[in-house]
Design a protein around this motif. Structure first.
Motif, PDB file in Angstrom:
ATOM      1  N   GLY A   1      47.315  34.873  41.837  1.00  0.00           N
ATOM      2  CA  GLY A   1      46.919  35.864  40.845  1.00  0.00           C
ATOM      3  C   GLY A   1      46.607  35.238  39.500  1.00  0.00           C
ATOM      4  N   LEU A   2      47.415  34.245  39.101  1.00  0.00           N
ATOM      5  CA  LEU A   2      47.181  33.597  37.808  1.00  0.00           C
ATOM      6  C   LEU A   2      45.894  32.777  37.834  1.00  0.00           C
ATOM      7  CD1 LEU A   2      50.750  32.415  36.747  1.00  0.00           C
ATOM      8  CD2 LEU A   2      49.724  34.701  36.740  1.00  0.00           C
ATOM      9  N   ALA A   3      45.645  32.086  38.941  1.00  0.00           N
ATOM     10  CA  ALA A   3      44.426  31.283  39.041  1.00  0.00           C
ATOM     11  C   ALA A   3      43.187  32.162  38.931  1.00  0.00           C
ATOM     12  CB  ALA A   3      44.420  30.513  40.364  1.00  0.00           C
ATOM     13  N   HIS A   4      43.210  33.300  39.608  1.00  0.00           N
ATOM     14  CA  HIS A   4      42.074  34.220  39.540  1.00  0.00           C
ATOM     15  C   HIS A   4      41.920  34.757  38.126  1.00  0.00           C
ATOM     16  CE1 HIS A   4      39.316  37.448  40.687  1.00  0.00           C
ATOM     17  NE2 HIS A   4      39.206  36.875  41.877  1.00  0.00           N
ATOM     18  N   ALA A   5      43.049  35.077  37.479  1.00  0.00           N
ATOM     19  CA  ALA A   5      42.989  35.597  36.113  1.00  0.00           C
ATOM     20  C   ALA A   5      42.426  34.572  35.140  1.00  0.00           C
ATOM     21  CB  ALA A   5      44.382  36.046  35.664  1.00  0.00           C
ATOM     22  N   LEU A   6      42.709  33.296  35.353  1.00  0.00           N
ATOM     23  CA  LEU A   6      42.133  32.251  34.496  1.00  0.00           C
ATOM     24  C   LEU A   6      40.612  32.331  34.491  1.00  0.00           C
ATOM     25  CD1 LEU A   6      44.240  29.040  35.298  1.00  0.00           C
ATOM     26  CD2 LEU A   6      44.045  30.166  33.066  1.00  0.00           C
ATOM     27  N   VAL A   7      40.027  32.457  35.678  1.00  0.00           N
ATOM     28  CA  VAL A   7      38.565  32.541  35.751  1.00  0.00           C
ATOM     29  C   VAL A   7      38.083  33.831  35.087  1.00  0.00           C
ATOM     30  CG1 VAL A   7      36.563  32.533  37.271  1.00  0.00           C
ATOM     31  CG2 VAL A   7      38.582  31.185  37.886  1.00  0.00           C
ATOM     32  N   GLU A   8      38.799  34.905  35.284  1.00  0.00           N
ATOM     33  CA  GLU A   8      38.424  36.174  34.667  1.00  0.00           C
ATOM     34  C   GLU A   8      38.402  36.066  33.140  1.00  0.00           C
ATOM     35  OE1 GLU A   8      40.171  39.849  36.298  1.00  0.00           O
ATOM     36  OE2 GLU A   8      41.187  38.539  37.757  1.00  0.00           O
ATOM     37  N   VAL A   9      39.442  35.464  32.572  1.00  0.00           N
ATOM     38  CA  VAL A   9      39.515  35.341  31.111  1.00  0.00           C
ATOM     39  C   VAL A   9      38.396  34.431  30.597  1.00  0.00           C
ATOM     40  CG1 VAL A   9      40.907  34.488  29.191  1.00  0.00           C
ATOM     41  CG2 VAL A   9      41.986  35.804  31.015  1.00  0.00           C
ATOM     42  N   ALA A  10      38.161  33.322  31.279  1.00  0.00           N
ATOM     43  CA  ALA A  10      37.101  32.407  30.850  1.00  0.00           C
ATOM     44  C   ALA A  10      35.738  33.094  30.880  1.00  0.00           C
ATOM     45  CB  ALA A  10      37.095  31.169  31.750  1.00  0.00           C
TER      46      ALA A  10
END
Length: 391
Positions: free
Chosen positions: A299-308
Motif C-alpha cells: 500500500g505504501l509503495a503504491h501511495a508513493l507513486v500516487e503522491v509523485a
C-alpha cells in the motif's frame, strides 16, 4: 504520446543485497504501473509520465549513486524511495543536495528527522516523508498489552543503534504515560549472538511481556533462548518484523504469535487516486503474480507513486523542481494507503499514517496477520482477540 514531453518519476529500491527481499513490494508496484501512468497537463501542454528505476544495492553508497544516476542520466523530476534505516537517509540527503523533490516512507518520522539532523523551525526544502511516529507505535503496543489486563511490566529488547536510541526517546514516554513499567537492560549489538543477559534481566524484574524492534534473526534467537530457559513471555510486540514474516528464518516464529503494528491491509477502505484500485485488488494481484502472501508495504509503495504523480499534475510547472516540491508541501491526497496530508503534519515535510494493532497467528498454511485493535482506524474490522504466546 511519443511526441509528448516526458516527465520522470525516479525510484530507488534495493534490488540486490541484504535488503533485496524488502524491495519486492515496490518492485511489483512499479512493474504493474509502468506504462500505465496517465499524462498530466500544464500550461496547455500534455506531458507523458514514465518510471525509471535504480538499484540501491542495499547500501548508502549505492543509494547515493542511484539518485545521481536518476537525476543526471534519467532526468528524474521527482524521486521516491522506501526501506533501509541507513539507505533511506542516504537517498533523501542526496536529493536535498541535488535539489530534486523526493517522497519517502516506512521510517518512523522522528527517526527520519533525527537521522538527517533536522533542526526545529528549519524544514527541508526538497524532501518529504509519510509514516507514523514512535509514540504511535507505543500507543498501539500499550493497547495490546492492556488487553492482557491493566498496567504491565514490559522488557525492552532494543538495539544499541539509532533505532534503539529513538525508541528510548519517543516510545518510552508514551508507554509510561499509560501506566506501564519498561525494563530496559540496555542495547545489544546487531546481529545478536546471545540474548541470555536480557532474558535474565527481564526475569529479575518480572517482565513477562517483551517489546522489540529486532530483526527477524535476532527475534528468533531471543524466542529460541527464552523457550529453552522456560522464560517465554506472555506476549511479544515487535515493530520491525511486521512486514516480511514469510522470509527464511521467520518460519521459526510462526508459533510465537508476535503482535505488531498495522498500517495497511487488504481490508482498509481506501482507493487509489490513480486508477481506483482498492487494497483487496492490489493484494490479490501481488499474490497472483508472485505466489507469495500480500505484504503491508504494498500500500505504501503504491501511495508513493500516487503522491509523485499528483505533485507533477498539480505543480505550477511540472518541469520546474521548485514548483514540484511546493506541490508536495500543499498535498492532501486520498491514496490506496489512506489520506496523506502534508498541510497538517507534526512537523513540516511529514504526513502521518494511523496505526492499529495486529498479531501473527498460526494457520494450517503458515501464519496470517489478524487485526486485534483498531482505535485509530475504526473502519478496519477486528478479526481476532489478542492471544498470549503459547508456553
Amino acid at each position: 504520446m511519443g511526441s509528448d514531453p516526458q516527465l520522470t518519476i525516479g525510484a530507488v529500491i534495493p534490488k540486490t543485497g541484504r535488503l533485496a527481499r524488502l524491495g519486492d513490494p515496490m518492485s511489483f508496484v512499479l512493474d504493474s504501473l509502468s506504462g500505465r501512468l496517465p499524462p498530466v497537463r500544464a500550461g496547455g501542454r500534455r506531458h507523458g509520465v514514465r518510471l525509471a528505476i535504480r538499484d540501491s544495492r542495499s547500501q548508502p553508497s549505492g543509494a547515493r549513486q542511484a539518485v545521481r544516476e536518476l537525476v543526471e542520466t534519467e532526468r528524474a523530476d521527482i524521486v521516491i524511495s522506501m526501506v533501509g534505516t541507513r539507505v533511506l537517509p542516504a537517498v533523501t540527503e542526496t536529493c536535498e543536495s541535488l535539489q530534486v523533490p523526493c517522497v519517502s516512507t516506512t521510517f518512523p518520522w522522528q527517526a527520519y528527522a533525527h537521522a538527517r539532523d533536522a533542526e526545529p523551525g528549519r524544514p527541508f526544502r526538497w524532501t518529504y516523508h509519510f509514516a507514523w511516529g514512535l509514540d504511535d507505535i507505543a500507543a498501539v503496543f500499550a493497547e495490546m498489552w492492556e488487553r492482557l489486563g491493566g498496567a504491565q511490566t514490559v522488557g525492552c529488547l532494543w538495539n544499541d543503534d539509532l533505532q534503539g536510541g529513538m525508541l528510548r526517546r519517543h516510545f518510552t514516554p508514551e508507554a509510561t504515560r499509560r501506566g506501564h513499567t519498561l525494563v530496559d537492560p540496555g542495547g545489544y549489538e546487531e546481529p545478536a549472538d546471545d540474548l541470555r543477559d536480557h532474558l535474565d534481566h527481564f526475569l529479575r524484574f518480572d517482565a513477562d511481556i517483551v517489546t522489540s524492534a529486532a530483526t527477524v534473526a535476532d527475534l528468533a534467537l531471543y524466542h529460541r533462548q527464552a523457550a529453552r530457559a522456560g522464560q517465554l513471555p506472555r506476549l511479544i510486540t515487535c515493530s520491525r518484523w511486521l512486514s516480511y514474516p514469510h522470509a527464511g528464518i521467520a518460519a521459526a516464529l510462526a508459533e510465537a504469535r508476535v503482535a505488531t503494528l498495522v498500517y495497511w491491509t487488504p481490508f482498509h477502505p481506501h482507493r487509489s487516486s490513480l486508477d481506483d484500485t482498492i487494497p483487496a485488488d492490489l493484494a490479490a494481484a501481488y499474490e497472483q503474480a508472485t505466489g507469495r502472501p500480500w505484504l503491508q508495504p504494498l500500500g505504501l509503495a503504491h501511495a508513493l507513486v500516487e503522491v509523485a504523480h499528483h505533485a507533477l499534475a498539480t505543480a505550477d510547472d511540472p518541469a520546474d523542481s521548485g514548483a514540484v516540491a511546493e506541490a508536495i508541501a500543499r498535498t492532501r491526497l486520498a491514496t490506496v494507503a489512506g489520506v496523506l496530508d502534508w498541510t497538517n503534519g507534526p512537523t513540516p515535510n511529514i504526513a502521518v499514517l494511523p496505526l492499529i494493532g495486529g498479531q501473527w497467528l498460526p494457520t494450517r498454511h503458515g501464519h496470517e496477520l489478524a487485526v486485534v485493535t483498531n482505535t485509530a482506524a475504526p473502519d478496519v474490522p477486528i478479526t481476532a482477540d489478542v492471544t498470549p504466546t503459547p508456553r
